[in-house]
Design a protein around this motif. Structure first.
Motif, PDB file in Angstrom:
ATOM      1  N   UNK A   1       0.840  -1.191   0.000  1.00 41.35           N
ATOM      2  CA  UNK A   1       0.000   0.000   0.000  1.00 41.35           C
ATOM      3  C   UNK A   1       0.881   1.248   0.000  1.00 41.35           C
ATOM      4  N   UNK A   2       0.622   2.150  -0.958  1.00 41.62           N
ATOM      5  CA  UNK A   2       1.352   3.414  -0.980  1.00 41.62           C
ATOM      6  C   UNK A   2       0.979   4.260   0.235  1.00 41.62           C
ATOM      7  N   UNK A   3       1.916   5.110   0.639  1.00 44.74           N
ATOM      8  CA  UNK A   3       1.620   6.151   1.626  1.00 44.74           C
ATOM      9  C   UNK A   3       1.760   7.485   0.893  1.00 44.74           C
ATOM     10  N   UNK A   4       0.633   7.999   0.457  1.00 42.95           N
ATOM     11  CA  UNK A   4       0.627   9.200  -0.358  1.00 42.95           C
ATOM     12  C   UNK A   4       0.601  10.466   0.468  1.00 42.95           C
ATOM     13  N   UNK A   5       1.105  11.536  -0.114  1.00 45.28           N
ATOM     14  CA  UNK A   5       0.997  12.868   0.467  1.00 45.28           C
ATOM     15  C   UNK A   5       0.363  13.773  -0.584  1.00 45.28           C
ATOM     16  N   UNK A   6      -0.665  14.471  -0.179  1.00 49.25           N
ATOM     17  CA  UNK A   6      -1.347  15.445  -1.037  1.00 49.25           C
ATOM     18  C   UNK A   6      -0.496  16.705  -1.018  1.00 49.25           C
ATOM     19  N   UNK A   7       0.454  16.760  -1.944  1.00 48.96           N
ATOM     20  CA  UNK A   7       1.562  17.699  -1.842  1.00 48.96           C
ATOM     21  C   UNK A   7       1.383  18.901  -2.779  1.00 48.96           C
ATOM     22  N   UNK A   8       0.354  19.703  -2.511  1.00 50.64           N
ATOM     23  CA  UNK A   8       0.252  20.981  -3.214  1.00 50.64           C
ATOM     24  C   UNK A   8       1.245  21.986  -2.636  1.00 50.64           C
ATOM     25  N   UNK A   9       1.400  21.948  -1.294  1.00 51.94           N
ATOM     26  CA  UNK A   9       2.275  22.875  -0.569  1.00 51.94           C
ATOM     27  C   UNK A   9       1.884  24.330  -0.803  1.00 51.94           C
ATOM     28  N   UNK A  10       0.573  24.566  -0.936  1.00 50.00           N
ATOM     29  CA  UNK A  10       0.097  25.938  -1.013  1.00 50.00           C
ATOM     30  C   UNK A  10       0.299  26.633   0.332  1.00 50.00           C
ATOM     31  N   UNK A  37       6.594   9.006   3.413  1.00 51.82           N
ATOM     32  CA  UNK A  37       5.927   9.122   2.121  1.00 51.82           C
ATOM     33  C   UNK A  37       6.559   8.212   1.088  1.00 51.82           C
ATOM     34  N   UNK A  38       5.725   7.616   0.252  1.00 48.05           N
ATOM     35  CA  UNK A  38       6.211   6.846  -0.889  1.00 48.05           C
ATOM     36  C   UNK A  38       5.884   7.531  -2.210  1.00 48.05           C
ATOM     37  N   UNK A  39       4.814   8.344  -2.243  1.00 58.25           N
ATOM     38  CA  UNK A  39       4.428   9.000  -3.490  1.00 58.25           C
ATOM     39  C   UNK A  39       3.754  10.329  -3.171  1.00 58.25           C
ATOM     40  N   UNK A  40       4.019  11.331  -4.011  1.00 55.09           N
ATOM     41  CA  UNK A  40       3.425  12.659  -3.869  1.00 55.09           C
ATOM     42  C   UNK A  40       2.462  12.883  -5.028  1.00 55.09           C
ATOM     43  N   UNK A 443       0.706   8.798  12.745  1.00 51.49           N
ATOM     44  CA  UNK A 443      -0.169   7.878  12.017  1.00 51.49           C
ATOM     45  C   UNK A 443       0.609   7.158  10.921  1.00 51.49           C
ATOM     46  N   UNK A 444       1.394   7.933  10.169  1.00 48.53           N
ATOM     47  CA  UNK A 444       2.142   7.349   9.069  1.00 48.53           C
ATOM     48  C   UNK A 444       3.181   6.329   9.548  1.00 48.53           C
ATOM     49  N   UNK A 445       3.769   6.594  10.697  1.00 47.39           N
ATOM     50  CA  UNK A 445       4.750   5.654  11.242  1.00 47.39           C
ATOM     51  C   UNK A 445       4.094   4.314  11.552  1.00 47.39           C
ATOM     52  N   UNK A 446       2.890   4.354  12.136  1.00 47.81           N
ATOM     53  CA  UNK A 446       2.195   3.099  12.426  1.00 47.81           C
ATOM     54  C   UNK A 446       1.918   2.335  11.139  1.00 47.81           C
ATOM     55  N   UNK A 447       1.390   3.027  10.110  1.00 43.04           N
ATOM     56  CA  UNK A 447       1.060   2.356   8.854  1.00 43.04           C
ATOM     57  C   UNK A 447       2.311   1.776   8.196  1.00 43.04           C
ATOM     58  N   UNK A 448       3.410   2.531   8.250  1.00 34.45           N
ATOM     59  CA  UNK A 448       4.649   2.037   7.627  1.00 34.45           C
ATOM     60  C   UNK A 448       5.223   0.851   8.383  1.00 34.45           C
ATOM     61  N   UNK A 449       5.202   0.912   9.702  1.00 39.09           N
ATOM     62  CA  UNK A 449       5.802  -0.143  10.516  1.00 39.09           C
ATOM     63  C   UNK A 449       4.976  -1.425  10.520  1.00 39.09           C
ATOM     64  N   UNK A 450       3.725  -1.333  10.075  1.00 42.15           N
ATOM     65  CA  UNK A 450       2.852  -2.522  10.102  1.00 42.15           C
ATOM     66  C   UNK A 450       2.331  -2.863   8.701  1.00 42.15           C
ATOM     67  N   UNK A 451       3.127  -2.587   7.710  1.00 38.54           N
ATOM     68  CA  UNK A 451       2.731  -2.864   6.323  1.00 38.54           C
ATOM     69  C   UNK A 451       2.293  -4.307   6.126  1.00 38.54           C
TER      70      UNK A 451
END
Length: 691
Positions: A1-10, A37-40, A443-451
């Motif tokens: 599962x990707x860990x995406x970031x909604x990276x507009x950076x507005x 993050x794996x994908x922006x 939150x992201x650390x939990x998802x990454x550590x329990x892939x």
């Protein structure tokens, strides 16, 4: 599962201005690493819909010493920095947007003094696609012939010197349409709604893609992937290429399939818009009942499939000519049926959900079905949902559990909810969405550590069929408002939605099975795809293809149970295992009982892990607004039916704690008792070591 970031950076406390995204800084990469993050997505170089030379400035332009002092970089340099940390960056192609901006220039027109946000200096004019395509600013921009040596020529063989006039979507009266959802009402800029059915616009978009690939992007994201079907909300499109295309579509129909309203009509000269106006139709009110609308919808579905695939194929081929492989995706918005035919052409499904709420497991289960074996990245939508309220709460140090729920719910239901990083707040609110850093990274650390505790494959016993032909019109009526409102007409009852909400509210794990109509998207239904379910629910599925009838017959012959609600297809086989149910009555929908039994207010999903273990994902929605927290439930009993016996069970909570559980067997079910259930927990049934 990707860990995406909604990276507009507005920027905070300022409009989210399309199409150009703010300049990037190296410090941002450090934040993204913290977010695992794996994908922006929506991440880089949107300025192509302003002009190609502007896009090149975003990608390769010089960065002055003062900006370098704080780590500012151009987009190609930012992409390279992300690559060093293993993060993929997608270039965003704003397909529907054609921009014109107010500008202030020196008298010699050799320098920009202000753009979009004016200062009252210099010479006032306009800058955008019109000026680019007419070579208006030779001292500022390369000529259009630099990018298109033979010039741009339209479908009638005419040279093009005004991209907007040529390529804009038009309503039934021939008026240009605007992309209102990105135009800031207190600014003078203009965004025209462009039409990908026009070959000139496709050639322009290919030039955008070339520049982005040359700048090093890992993939291309085609925003507004349904172009021009999104213009339906504005009574469009009746541009010359849509009218010609629809005329050719009608001429190609078999006589037996042609609508009788066309009897006596000369299809060599037929103009759909003029024909509708002559009969008093405006293609806005009661659009679904407009004459020939079904044919027009089918024509546009086939067109978006054809031209999306053309651009996706071009992007891959151009990247290979540069010795690279890229991924291709698009914005599939609310993954309505119109997008089904596009799914084959993407490597990653990206959605911008129509309505963002605090509880929507049924929507995620649909998205998981749509994506199939492909990864999904979801982004929130500020229109018609809870995002503005959530941002306000987070700014006051509240709402942390609500934010956690939004990310954990998606993961539990088989998708990925992206982390917002200056994400879009629409064209009216002067702000962007940044979550508190420690909250998001936790939150992201939990998802990454329990892939290893997440899988696409489930062992849910119940399947709910989304019948496209049966359900599309009702959903179109329920979701009739435009995308600056995203309101829902609650007076329109969609039985499919009632059934999935009923199951979700009762913590019943289920899969969604999508059955296309076989015309606008291929029908791939089969009995084999149904055999692993004990119950298949057909909510108001009154239209079936021959393949779907055969799938039901094969499933029933193998001993499966079919439950029908509301309207029933005449072609549905008569069989003792076909039951009738009321759409909102749980016990009638579940003739074999519940796979998961619990008394808590939760959503459930049972996934089959790679090592053979089973993971029951539980999302606890018991949020106490006064306490601003999800209530921690104690001594929670669970009964779970699984395909195979597992000797051990371990509860993994979202703080990373692992607690062994005693497992009992009663009437074929695994019975355990959770000591506590906070926002989110995964109960893993396993043999041997926990993965």
């Amino acid at each position: 599962m990707h860990r995406g970031v909604y990276f507009d950076a507005w920027f905070p406390r300022q409009h989210c201005y399309h199409p150009s995204l703010p300049p990037r800084r190296l410090r941002m990469v450090d934040d993204l690493v913290d977010y695992r993050a794996t994908v922006l997505v929506w991440a880089s170089m949107g300025g192509g819909s302003l002009a190609l030379p502007y896009l090149e400035q975003e990608a390769f332009g010089p960065v002055d010493a003062r900006s370098r002092f704080y780590g500012f970089v151009n987009d190609s340099e930012f992409i390279a920095a992300c690559h060093e940390r293993g993060i993929k960056v997608l270039g965003i192609v704003f397909e529907a947007q054609g921009w014109e901006f107010p500008v202030e220039l020196t008298d010699e027109e050799d320098a920009v003094l202000a753009l979009n946000e004016l200062r009252g200096v210099g010479k006032r004019d306009w800058m955008g696609l019109r000026e680019f395509s007419s070579n208006r600013y030779p001292k500022l921009w390369k000529p259009v012939e630099h990018y298109f040596p033979g010039g741009l020529v339209n479908s009638e063989g005419e040279p093009v010197t005004d991209l907007i006039e040529e390529c804009v979507a038009r309503d039934i009266h021939g008026r240009p349409c605007h992309a209102h959802w990105v135009e800031c009402p207190d600014r003078e800029h203009q965004c025209f709604y462009m039409d990908r059915n026009n070959p000139v616009w496709r050639e322009y978009l290919k030039a955008v893609i070339r520049i982005q690939i040359d700048a090093g992007v890992d993939g291309i994201q085609l925003d507004e992937a349904e172009l021009p079907m999104g213009a339906f909300q504005y009574g469009a499109c009746f541009c010359k290429d849509c009218v010609k295309g629809f005329r050719a579509y009608l001429r190609g129909l078999e006589p037996a399939k042609a609508d009788s309203v066309l009897d006596g009509v000369d299809l060599e000269t037929f103009h759909y818009g003029e024909w509708l106006l002559a009969q008093g139709y405006d293609f806005r009110s009661n659009r679904e009942s407009t004459p020939l609308f079904g044919d027009y919808y089918a024509f546009q579905c086939l067109s978006i499939k054809k031209y999306f695939a053309e651009l996706a194929g071009y992007a891959r081929a151009y990247a290979r000519s540069r010795g690279r492989e890229i991924i291709v995706s698009g914005n599939f918005f609310n993954v309505e049926p119109m997008y089904l035919a596009l799914a084959d052409d993407v490597d990653l499904v990206i959605t911008e959900m129509r309505n963002t709420t605090y509880r929507q497991p049924e929507w995620y289960r649909y998205v998981a079905a749509f994506a199939g074996d492909k990864d999904v990245v979801v982004v929130e939508n500020p229109y018609g949902g809870v995002v503005p309220e959530l941002i306000d709460l987070l700014g006051k140090g509240r709402g942390y559990d609500l934010f956690r729920l939004s990310l954990f719910e998606a993961a539990a239901m088989g998708s990925n909810m992206s982390v917002p990083y200056g994400s879009w707040m629409g064209s009216v609110i002067e702000d962007s969405f940044y979550a508190p850093h420690e909250l998001a990274s936790g939150v992201q650390a939990f998802l990454a550590d329990h892939e290893r505790l997440f899988a696409r494959r489930t062992v849910n016993e119940v399947a709910v069929v989304f019948g496209v032909e049966s359900t599309r019109e009702l959903i179109g009526k329920a979701d009739v408002s435009d995308n600056t409102t995203n309101a829902r007409d609650e007076s329109v009852v969609v039985p499919y939605r009632v059934v999935t909400k009923t199951l979700s509210d009762a913590a019943v794990p289920y899969d969604v099975v999508i059955w296309p109509d076989g015309v606008t998207a291929p029908d791939r239904s089969s009995a084999e795809a149904l055999l692993r379910y004990s119950t298949v629910i057909l909510p108001d599925v009154f239209a079936l293809t021959e393949g779907q009838v055969a799938a039901v017959e094969g499933y029933l012959a193998a001993g499966g149970t079919v439950v029908v609600t509301d309207r029933v297809a005449r072609s549905l086989p008569r069989h003792a295992n076909v039951r009738t149910a009321r759409r909102g009555v749980l016990d009638e929908l579940l003739p074999h009982g519940r796979q998961v039994e619990t008394a808590v207010s939760a959503a459930a999903n049972v996934q089959h892990l790679a090592d053979g273990s089973y993971a029951l994902h539980l999302v606890n929605y018991d949020y106490d607004r006064d306490a601003d927290a999800v209530r921690e439930l104690t001594d929670v009993p669970l009964r779970v039916r699984l395909p195979e016996v597992r000797k051990h069970a371990t509860a993994v909570t979202c703080d990373g704690t692992r607690t062994p559980l005693e497992v009992a067997r009663e009437d074929g079910a695994h019975v355990v008792r959770l000591g506590s259930l906070g926002v989110y927990a995964i109960v893993v049934f396993h043999d041997g070591e926990l993965p």
